[in-house]
Design a protein around this motif. Structure first.
Motif, mmCIF file in Angstrom:
data_model
loop_
_atom_site.group_PDB
_atom_site.id
_atom_site.type_symbol
_atom_site.label_atom_id
_atom_site.label_comp_id
_atom_site.label_asym_id
_atom_site.label_seq_id
_atom_site.Cartn_x
_atom_site.Cartn_y
_atom_site.Cartn_z
ATOM 1 N N ALA A 1 0.844 -1.198 0.000
ATOM 2 C CA ALA A 1 0.000 0.000 0.000
ATOM 3 C C ALA A 1 0.879 1.247 0.000
ATOM 4 C CB ALA A 1 -0.920 0.004 1.211
ATOM 5 N N ALA A 2 0.616 2.156 -0.919
ATOM 6 C CA ALA A 2 1.410 3.380 -1.041
ATOM 7 C C ALA A 2 1.378 4.198 0.251
ATOM 8 C CB ALA A 2 0.905 4.211 -2.210
ATOM 9 N N LYS A 3 0.214 4.247 0.896
ATOM 10 C CA LYS A 3 0.077 5.037 2.123
ATOM 11 C C LYS A 3 0.981 4.495 3.229
ATOM 12 C CE LYS A 3 -3.436 6.649 5.438
ATOM 13 N NZ LYS A 3 -2.816 6.047 6.647
ATOM 14 N N ASP A 4 1.028 3.168 3.364
ATOM 15 C CA ASP A 4 1.869 2.551 4.391
ATOM 16 C C ASP A 4 3.344 2.811 4.128
ATOM 17 O OD1 ASP A 4 -0.405 1.571 5.594
ATOM 18 O OD2 ASP A 4 -0.235 -0.431 4.723
ATOM 19 N N ILE A 5 3.733 2.719 2.862
ATOM 20 C CA ILE A 5 5.127 2.972 2.495
ATOM 21 C C ILE A 5 5.480 4.433 2.750
ATOM 22 C CG2 ILE A 5 6.767 3.068 0.573
ATOM 23 C CD1 ILE A 5 5.331 0.683 -0.648
ATOM 24 N N PHE A 6 4.564 5.333 2.385
ATOM 25 C CA PHE A 6 4.800 6.765 2.583
ATOM 26 C C PHE A 6 5.023 7.075 4.062
ATOM 27 C CE2 PHE A 6 2.955 10.904 3.706
ATOM 28 C CZ PHE A 6 3.799 11.744 3.001
ATOM 29 N N GLU A 7 4.175 6.534 4.916
ATOM 30 C CA GLU A 7 4.294 6.794 6.351
ATOM 31 C C GLU A 7 5.592 6.225 6.918
ATOM 32 O OE1 GLU A 7 0.707 5.199 7.959
ATOM 33 O OE2 GLU A 7 -0.521 6.930 7.358
ATOM 34 N N ALA A 8 5.978 5.034 6.448
ATOM 35 C CA ALA A 8 7.235 4.436 6.898
ATOM 36 C C ALA A 8 8.432 5.232 6.373
ATOM 37 C CB ALA A 8 7.314 2.982 6.440
ATOM 38 N N ASP A 9 8.282 5.773 5.169
ATOM 39 C CA ASP A 9 9.318 6.617 4.571
ATOM 40 C C ASP A 9 9.524 7.867 5.415
ATOM 41 O OD1 ASP A 9 11.083 7.855 2.836
ATOM 42 O OD2 ASP A 9 9.532 8.503 1.435
ATOM 43 N N ILE A 10 8.421 8.507 5.803
ATOM 44 C CA ILE A 10 8.489 9.705 6.651
ATOM 45 C C ILE A 10 9.176 9.369 7.970
ATOM 46 C CG2 ILE A 10 7.137 11.372 7.981
ATOM 47 C CD1 ILE A 10 7.096 11.968 5.039
ATOM 48 N N ALA A 11 8.800 8.239 8.562
ATOM 49 C CA ALA A 11 9.362 7.829 9.852
ATOM 50 C C ALA A 11 10.873 7.599 9.745
ATOM 51 C CB ALA A 11 8.667 6.567 10.355
ATOM 52 N N PHE A 12 11.307 7.016 8.631
ATOM 53 C CA PHE A 12 12.740 6.780 8.434
ATOM 54 C C PHE A 12 13.501 8.100 8.366
ATOM 55 C CE2 PHE A 12 16.256 6.588 5.343
ATOM 56 C CZ PHE A 12 17.125 5.768 6.045
ATOM 57 N N HIS A 13 12.994 9.031 7.554
ATOM 58 C CA HIS A 13 13.682 10.318 7.414
ATOM 59 C C HIS A 13 13.683 11.106 8.726
ATOM 60 C CE1 HIS A 13 14.696 10.478 3.136
ATOM 61 N NE2 HIS A 13 13.586 9.790 2.916
#
Length: 238
Positions: A148-160
């Motif tokens: 899911a794009a939304k899940d990846i986006f949120e995990a991406d934000i958390a990583f940064h």
């Protein structure tokens, strides 16, 4: 406060804008310091030769921007600590630019280069562990069966944000938070593009490269890694 030091003629600006500029300039020049109580409304009106309504409006603007704070029964004071609201005018100014999309991408690139440089200086085992956990969570979302794009986006934000936390810099954290907010739509599109083109492994590798550069303290590769990181985002309009 003397009129000649606190009120300067600024052509083409409204009275309220002039008052805002004069107060902020007084802070920048050290006439007013963090924690100082500013003159009363009456004193400002008299020293600047302006009306009470204009002074009140100017103070409201500076309070909204986090520059001043009002303490009931005490008065109005210069903010002592950093307030994320101080970033509003800067970020709104970027958004309203005609070429805002490109400028925001350029801004984020510069920020990420600075984050990695500073993170290398302040890296410790605990913060590295947190960043590695954020990477594992991102990899989990990318390799999920029901991706899911939304899940990846949120995990991406958390990583940064995990990388930003390493810098221990509140200003950087605030800037990144608001840049994330105003670029959410375009970054979601970029994430969807990765999924549609079955390039999620490449997406993951870009993030692993950032973590690798940090762990290896390889400053020479920071610019190259950051540049590659935004190739897909640059193809998506904000």
């Amino acid at each position: 406060m003397a009129k000649e030091t606190f009120l300067k003629e600024i052509g083409g600006k409204s009275v309220v804008e002039q008052i805002v500029d004069n107060i902020t300039n007084a802070i920048i020049n050290g006439e007013l310091k963090p924690g100082d109580k500013i003159p009363t409304e009456n004193e400002l009106c008299m020293s600047m030769g302006v009306g009470r309504n204009s002074v009140r409006e100017a103070i409201k603007i500076l309070v909204a921007y986090g520059v001043l704070t009002i303490k009931r029964a005490e008065g109005t004071f210069v903010q002592q600590d950093y307030d994320s609201k101080m970033l509003y005018p800067v970020l709104y100014g970027i958004i309203l630019q005609k070429d805002s999309a490109n400028q925001i991408v350029e801004l984020r690139k510069i920020i990420d280069v600075g984050i990695l440089q500073l993170a290398i200086d302040k890296l410790d085992l605990e913060s590295l562990h947190i960043a590695e956990q954020a990477m594992k969570e991102l990899e989990k979302k990318i390799t999920a069966e029901n991706i899911a794009a939304k899940d990846i986006f949120e995990a991406d934000i958390a990583f940064h944000m995990a990388l930003v936390e390493i810098t221990q810099n509140a200003l950087l954290k605030g800037i990144c938070f608001y840049v994330d907010q105003i670029t959410k739509k375009s970054r979601m599109k970029a994430t969807e593009k990765f999924i549609d083109e079955k390039a999620t492994e490449r997406f993951l590798l870009m993030h692993k490269d950032m973590l690798r550069v940090l762990k290896e303290q390889n400053r020479d590769q920071i610019n190259e890694v950051v540049e590659k990181h935004y190739q897909y985002w640059e193809q998506v309009k904000l």
